[in-house]
Each structure stands twice: as C-alpha cells, then as structure tokens.
Design a protein around this motif. Structure first.
Motif, PDB file in Angstrom:
ATOM      1  N   GLY A 116      34.207  27.923  31.530  1.00 14.32           N
ATOM      2  CA  GLY A 116      35.655  27.861  31.632  1.00 14.32           C
ATOM      3  C   GLY A 116      36.394  28.945  30.885  1.00 14.32           C
ATOM      4  N   ARG A 117      35.656  29.836  30.230  1.00 14.31           N
ATOM      5  CA  ARG A 117      36.292  30.884  29.419  1.00 14.31           C
ATOM      6  C   ARG A 117      37.123  31.847  30.282  1.00 14.31           C
ATOM      7  NH1 ARG A 117      35.414  33.164  24.359  1.00 14.31           N
ATOM      8  NH2 ARG A 117      35.806  35.404  24.194  1.00 14.31           N
ATOM      9  N   LYS A 118      36.497  32.384  31.330  1.00 10.55           N
ATOM     10  CA  LYS A 118      37.195  33.338  32.206  1.00 10.55           C
ATOM     11  C   LYS A 118      38.405  32.686  32.866  1.00 10.55           C
ATOM     12  CE  LYS A 118      36.532  36.418  36.147  1.00 10.55           C
ATOM     13  NZ  LYS A 118      35.581  36.897  37.189  1.00 10.55           N
ATOM     14  N   LYS A 119      38.232  31.472  33.320  1.00 10.13           N
ATOM     15  CA  LYS A 119      39.325  30.758  33.988  1.00 10.13           C
ATOM     16  C   LYS A 119      40.488  30.534  33.031  1.00 10.13           C
ATOM     17  CE  LYS A 119      40.266  26.591  36.694  1.00 10.13           C
ATOM     18  NZ  LYS A 119      39.688  25.336  37.251  1.00 10.13           N
ATOM     19  N   LYS A 120      40.178  30.216  31.788  1.00 10.13           N
ATOM     20  CA  LYS A 120      41.234  29.992  30.787  1.00 10.13           C
ATOM     21  C   LYS A 120      42.014  31.281  30.550  1.00 10.13           C
ATOM     22  CE  LYS A 120      42.355  27.055  28.644  1.00 10.13           C
ATOM     23  NZ  LYS A 120      43.554  26.169  28.773  1.00 10.13           N
ATOM     24  N   ILE A 121      41.323  32.392  30.365  1.00  9.84           N
ATOM     25  CA  ILE A 121      42.009  33.667  30.132  1.00  9.84           C
ATOM     26  C   ILE A 121      42.837  34.064  31.356  1.00  9.84           C
ATOM     27  CG2 ILE A 121      41.715  36.123  29.643  1.00  9.84           C
ATOM     28  CD1 ILE A 121      39.209  35.403  28.034  1.00  9.84           C
ATOM     29  N   GLU A 122      42.288  33.836  32.541  1.00 11.51           N
ATOM     30  CA  GLU A 122      43.029  34.151  33.768  1.00 11.51           C
ATOM     31  C   GLU A 122      44.327  33.353  33.865  1.00 11.51           C
ATOM     32  OE1 GLU A 122      40.119  33.476  36.801  1.00 11.51           O
ATOM     33  OE2 GLU A 122      39.534  35.600  36.875  1.00 11.51           O
ATOM     34  N   SER A 123      44.340  32.162  33.272  1.00  7.52           N
ATOM     35  CA  SER A 123      45.546  31.321  33.311  1.00  7.52           C
ATOM     36  C   SER A 123      46.680  31.922  32.488  1.00  7.52           C
ATOM     37  CB  SER A 123      45.227  29.908  32.809  1.00  7.52           C
ATOM     38  OG  SER A 123      45.030  29.889  31.402  1.00  7.52           O
ATOM     39  N   PHE A 124      46.356  32.893  31.621  1.00  7.37           N
ATOM     40  CA  PHE A 124      47.382  33.538  30.802  1.00  7.37           C
ATOM     41  C   PHE A 124      48.158  34.617  31.575  1.00  7.37           C
ATOM     42  CE2 PHE A 124      44.309  33.003  26.942  1.00  7.37           C
ATOM     43  CZ  PHE A 124      44.533  31.644  26.953  1.00  7.37           C
ATOM     44  N   LYS A 125      47.626  35.042  32.732  1.00  4.74           N
ATOM     45  CA  LYS A 125      48.142  36.234  33.417  1.00  4.74           C
ATOM     46  C   LYS A 125      49.642  36.196  33.677  1.00  4.74           C
ATOM     47  CE  LYS A 125      44.087  38.093  35.807  1.00  4.74           C
ATOM     48  NZ  LYS A 125      43.467  38.387  37.133  1.00  4.74           N
ATOM     49  N   GLU A 126      50.127  35.115  34.246  1.00 10.02           N
ATOM     50  CA  GLU A 126      51.532  35.045  34.640  1.00 10.02           C
ATOM     51  C   GLU A 126      52.388  34.246  33.677  1.00 10.02           C
ATOM     52  OE1 GLU A 126      52.503  36.969  37.043  1.00 10.02           O
ATOM     53  OE2 GLU A 126      50.421  37.541  37.452  1.00 10.02           O
ATOM     54  N   SER A 127      51.841  33.870  32.535  1.00  6.58           N
ATOM     55  CA  SER A 127      52.613  33.084  31.571  1.00  6.58           C
ATOM     56  C   SER A 127      53.788  33.895  31.028  1.00  6.58           C
ATOM     57  CB  SER A 127      51.718  32.646  30.409  1.00  6.58           C
ATOM     58  OG  SER A 127      52.480  31.979  29.421  1.00  6.58           O
ATOM     59  N   ASP A 128      54.941  33.236  30.912  1.00  6.15           N
ATOM     60  CA  ASP A 128      56.107  33.909  30.313  1.00  6.15           C
ATOM     61  C   ASP A 128      56.275  33.530  28.846  1.00  6.15           C
ATOM     62  OD1 ASP A 128      56.879  31.298  30.579  1.00  6.15           O
ATOM     63  OD2 ASP A 128      58.807  31.715  31.538  1.00  6.15           O
ATOM     64  N   SER A 129      55.175  33.058  28.255  1.00  7.58           N
ATOM     65  CA  SER A 129      55.176  32.671  26.842  1.00  7.58           C
ATOM     66  C   SER A 129      54.178  33.510  26.059  1.00  7.58           C
ATOM     67  CB  SER A 129      54.794  31.187  26.687  1.00  7.58           C
ATOM     68  OG  SER A 129      55.688  30.357  27.379  1.00  7.58           O
TER      69      SER A 129
END
Length: 227
Positions: A141-154
């Motif tokens: 789940g490491r890669k998926k977690k980092i990918e979830s940061f891509k479009e974050s506005d925080s």
C-alpha cells in the motif's frame, strides 16, 4: 482531580518543555499510565515527582483498558502519557480515551509538545490546511498511499525513521515529481535542523551523509507550490 483521565503531553526532546500545569497534574494524580515507565521515570526524576506508574503500550493496551477505566470509575485520577509528545497521536491511548467517553467519564487535555505541529510551524510551508499521515506503509500500500497525495490541496505531514528516510524521499520524487518539502530533524534536541527545498536538493544533501541518524518528520507541499 478524582474520577478523571488527564491526557498529558510530554516533551519531544528538550525536557524543559514540560508545562507548569503538566507538572502539577503528574504530581497530583493517583496513577500515571506511561508508554515506557523508564522513559517517563527520567522525566519525573527531573521534576522531582514521585508517583506510581504502570506501563501502557501497543503490546498491552487492550488488556489494560478495562482495569484503568475501573479505577477511574472508583474515583481514581489518572494521567496518560506517551514517551514523547501528545498521547494518541501515533502513540497508544485511543482505545482508552474511547472507552472512557463511552462510559460517560471525563477526559481532560493537558496540551503541550506535538512533533507534527512543531515541525509544520518551522517548515515555512503553508499551514492553513494539512493532513497528518503518521508513518507511510513500509511495503503493501506504500505506492498507493503516496499516489493519493498527488492532487491534495493540503500540506501533508508524516513521520519517518532514519534508515528509511532516503528511500521515502526518492519514492516521493518518483511518484509526485520534484515537490517542495521540508525535512525536520530531531526537533528541540541538540542536533535539531530543518531542510526546506525541492526534493532533488534535499535528496542530494542526505546522499552525502555517511550515516543518517535521528528522528525525522517530512512535510510535503501541495502540487504547484513554490518557495
């Protein structure tokens, strides 16, 4: 004081960061519930506090929650502390606080040091919106977690150990691109340092370090942010 749980923040490095109120509470409660009684014992010794302690950590918290709740039900006052910082924030305590609330008992915060907040305050990155992620997954789940940061506005904050620091920075650059980050080392301790810049610059700095030591907090700026 009687019949209450006090969630007490302790220093994250410099022992002089313990608040006056925390000293008072730790001196007066009937029992201190500590993540590691040896570490808390050193803190109590500095402030000349002599009080009873029991351990409460990730290995025994489920078995001790009911015992602690029963003591509070009987009118005992108890302080919950972790090894450093604010209990329940990537440290044991959630199960206990949850059970206390479900039993209609009182929980009081004795605020103080919290390493993610301390790091954010000195990072120079936007602090109006942020997400705290604790530790990144080591493998699954490491890669998926980092990918979830891509479009974050925080702004995103997470903790990292010294032996995984360089790997994490490289993973961030590979997946997120050359973002602005802040890497905070050993906050409030002798070797405290803050490195803020583009990921490639920070990676270059740490690649030159013979042996990476200390405790780290990585703060990632949102997409398109520039210093």
């Amino acid at each position: 004081m009687s019949g209450n749980l006090f969630v007490v923040s302790t220093p994250i490095g410099n022992l002089e960061d313990l608040s006056f109120r925390a000293v008072e509470i730790l001196s007066k409660v009937d029992l201190i519930v500590a993540e590691d009684t040896r570490i808390t014992g050193n803190l109590l010794k500095k402030y000349e506090i002599s009080n009873s302690m029991i351990s409460f950590n990730i290995f025994n918290e489920k078995s001790k929650v009911d015992q602690i709740v029963n003591n509070i039900n009987k009118g005992k006052s108890i302080a919950l502390v972790s090894d450093a910082g604010t209990p329940c924030i990537s440290d044991p305590g959630y199960l206990l606080v949850n059970k206390i609330i479900k039993n209609g008992l009182n929980v009081f915060s004795v605020p103080g040091a919290c390493s993610p907040i301390a790091a954010l305050s000195i990072s120079g990155l936007p602090s109006d919106r942020f997400i705290f992620e604790g530790f990144l997954p080591k493998k699954k789940g490491r890669k998926k977690k980092i990918e979830s940061f891509k479009e974050s506005d925080s702004t995103i904050i997470f903790l990292e150990s010294p032996h995984r620091l360089l790997k994490s920075l490289k993973d961030l650059e590979l997946i997120l691109g050359n973002r602005v980050v802040s890497v905070c080392k050993e906050i409030t301790k002798i070797n405290e340092n803050v490195f803020t810049g583009k990921l490639n610059e920070i990676i270059s700095k740490f690649e030159k370090v013979n042996r990476i030591r200390g405790e780290y907090i990585i703060i990632i700026a949102k997409k398109d942010y520039e210093l």
